[in-house]
Enzyme design. Sequence first.
Site, short mmCIF file in Angstrom:
data_model
loop_
_atom_site.label_atom_id
_atom_site.label_comp_id
_atom_site.label_asym_id
_atom_site.label_seq_id
_atom_site.Cartn_x
_atom_site.Cartn_y
_atom_site.Cartn_z
N ASP A 259 3.43 -8.88 3.38
CA ASP A 259 4.13 -10.08 2.94
C ASP A 259 3.22 -11.25 3.29
O ASP A 259 2.26 -11.10 4.06
CB ASP A 259 5.51 -10.19 3.58
CG ASP A 259 6.39 -11.16 2.78
OD1 ASP A 259 5.85 -11.92 1.94
OD2 ASP A 259 7.62 -11.17 2.98
C1 BGC Z 1 8.04 -13.69 0.38
C2 BGC Z 1 7.64 -12.55 -0.52
C3 BGC Z 1 6.85 -13.09 -1.69
C4 BGC Z 1 5.66 -13.86 -1.16
C5 BGC Z 1 4.77 -14.41 -2.25
C6 BGC Z 1 6.86 -14.57 0.76
O1 BGC Z 1 7.29 -15.73 1.39
O2 BGC Z 1 8.66 -13.18 1.53
O3 BGC Z 1 8.77 -11.85 -0.97
O4 BGC Z 1 6.49 -12.07 -2.55
O5 BGC Z 1 6.13 -14.93 -0.38
O6 BGC Z 1 5.35 -15.47 -2.91
#
Ligand code: BGC
Length: 715
Positions: A259
């Site tokens: 993540d």
């Molecule tokens: C989120 C993810 C997301 C990523 C990219 C993160 O803050 O938890 O689910 O895919 O950002 O935008």
Amino acid sequence: MFNHLKRQILQHLMNRYFLKLRPVPEVEADTTEIHCSVPPGPNRVDQLLSRMTMQEKIDYISGVNGFSVRAVKRLGLPPVWMSDATSGVRGVDAPVTVFPSPIAIAATWNRSLLKEVGRSIGRECRATGVSILLAPGVNIARVPVCGRNFEYLGEDPFLAGVLARSYVSGVQSERVGVTVKHFVCNNSEFDRHKSDSIVDERTLRELYLPPFETVVQAGAVGVMTAYNLVNGMYASEHGLLVERLLRQKWQFTGIVVSDWNSLYSTRGPLRCGVDIEMPGARWYTQKSIQELLDREPEYAERVDEKVRRLLSVFDNLGVLDRPVRDADAPVGSLEHAEIARKTAAESIVLLKNDDLLPLERTERKSIVVVGRFARYEPIGGGGSSFIKQGFPGVSIGQVLGERASASSIEAIDGRWWRSAKSRALLRDADVVIASVGFDHVYESESYDRQWELPRYDLRVIHEACRLNTNTVVVQHAGGAVHMAPWVALPKAVLQCWYLGQSSAEAIVDILFGTVNPSGRLPVSYAYELEHYESMHAYPANFDSVSLARVQGGQGDPEKRKTWLLVYGEKLMVGYRQFDTVGPDPLFPFGFGLNYTDFSYTDMQLESTQRGWCISCRIMNSGEYDGAEVVQLYIRPEVSSREHPFQQLRGFEKVFLRQGESKQVSFVLDERSFCEFDEDSESWVRVAGRYTVVLGSSSRDIRLTSTMVVKKSPGN
Ligand code: BGC
């Protein structure tokens, strides 16, 4: 709960990152750049790997430009773009289609529709140069206040797994990869970087992991790890979960993506965790990896493995041999708009209807729309899911005005109850629609949301219902809400989630019966927040938490405190709890009303080579065409906290014209009767007598039969 001003500030800060739109790449320019130095063939990945320098390899296992895998021009490796797609492709400057949020899509209980949505999003990815999608999210709705419940598929692992599988097969049929997320036990947002989800093995295996397992076994090419720790270890470097379970037991050969900013060391994830650190190198830097290699040269093999997996996935998807963008793929097409609209209408759950709906289409009507969403629709939640395009959504009033030309339509927001003129309008209206609930500021990643509707919305409902008995409440929320204090007041209530670009159209379709409601709750609604056992471990001091603490994400685990979030309720989540140990919920899992009636007859049950086959006949015996969601639950002979009273093991959505009937069949596989045994670390069949029930919700059972499951040869 968390103060609204703090939410607004956080949303603003996040949006500085999330709202940036990347231009769609030029097809011409990209095509000329792509000449992978090794032609397609069986040893292509190994050959590419052997031509890469260690520096190039290290660069390859961390992202660049926010959402991309770095190009290696020297070897003709193109950049590989990723994008969120909670409800459509986000972050690209193109007229993308905004689909309903995942919780809404789950409420359709319609596998083929999920596949269609997935395929459409896959095509829009191809059109905008995205090869890896950061979806679907399959974390279980453990607490109703989780700020991201709207991004997930509800409280039941079977439902979430089956639906996610359909979605993934749709996306990947367009040769776009998915990353199923967030692996695992990221079931609330508060302190997601610092909370340590303490979960026993059996609960993990039976409740939180099955949706991931289902999707991985169906061929998902990617998994995204969670921010949090699980049983004392960060998910991004979790040897037991990533290495032993995902890689060895489930035989997952795809890529594990971090993540965004969720690595907490270099060595751990390199040894047994993520393959690529996103959005950029903080721990997978040249310096830190080189230093590690100087000390422990055997880690070079780990780096190679990661690059090999990335290249294999990209090679299999065709990414190494095609232009970054497919000029022929559609984006924002009429076909996609139609799918978005159909999905939105099918996801609306009619929670209450005292003979008010559907509204008569021919009669002249005066309709007043009041409330927070009188002038626009909240079409999606916040954070990385927020799509700029289409926001704010077209209002219900506008659609009513276009459709019901003979009617008089008024839309009033603000504190209208203070004005005598507005009060009179409401009093004299044939119907009042109170459009209330949350929006992308209330519901978002990074923080959790409140259980009660905002005070303003409660006032709107009370005033509207006091002035006009024909009031319909249209409620926007990504999950269960405190409804007990007011649900008796309006004649009808529609649960409308976040419905994407066709939100208002879909709501009007349901109000007038153009579409017969067929959405079903993928989560249980309790009377009170304390009724959820899972809330007992929720931090009481959430309200007083500082912005700095919520924002302070990545850090050195040695230096900062993490805290234990104990999943003490074990399997007692959602209907498993309410049906086994109570109390009764306000609206049960699987519930949703309809404008027609369905009769269930002729239940058959037989043991075959494929497993237990169960069938029944469903007839539409009412006055409208419509769809029924037939749900199959199995109940063991004796229920207890260890053996939930019932568990969903099958569902089918059937569309029937008035008077039409159809046979519906299910097959129960071996896993349907298994529990995870911690001692032997395996799934063990639980022999004994089971009641198999077929019903219209978890609490509306129409047919029942019993079966005896024999011991498996091994136990
Ligand atoms: C989120 C993810 C997301 C990523 C990219 C993160 O803050 O938890 O689910 O895919 O950002 O935008």
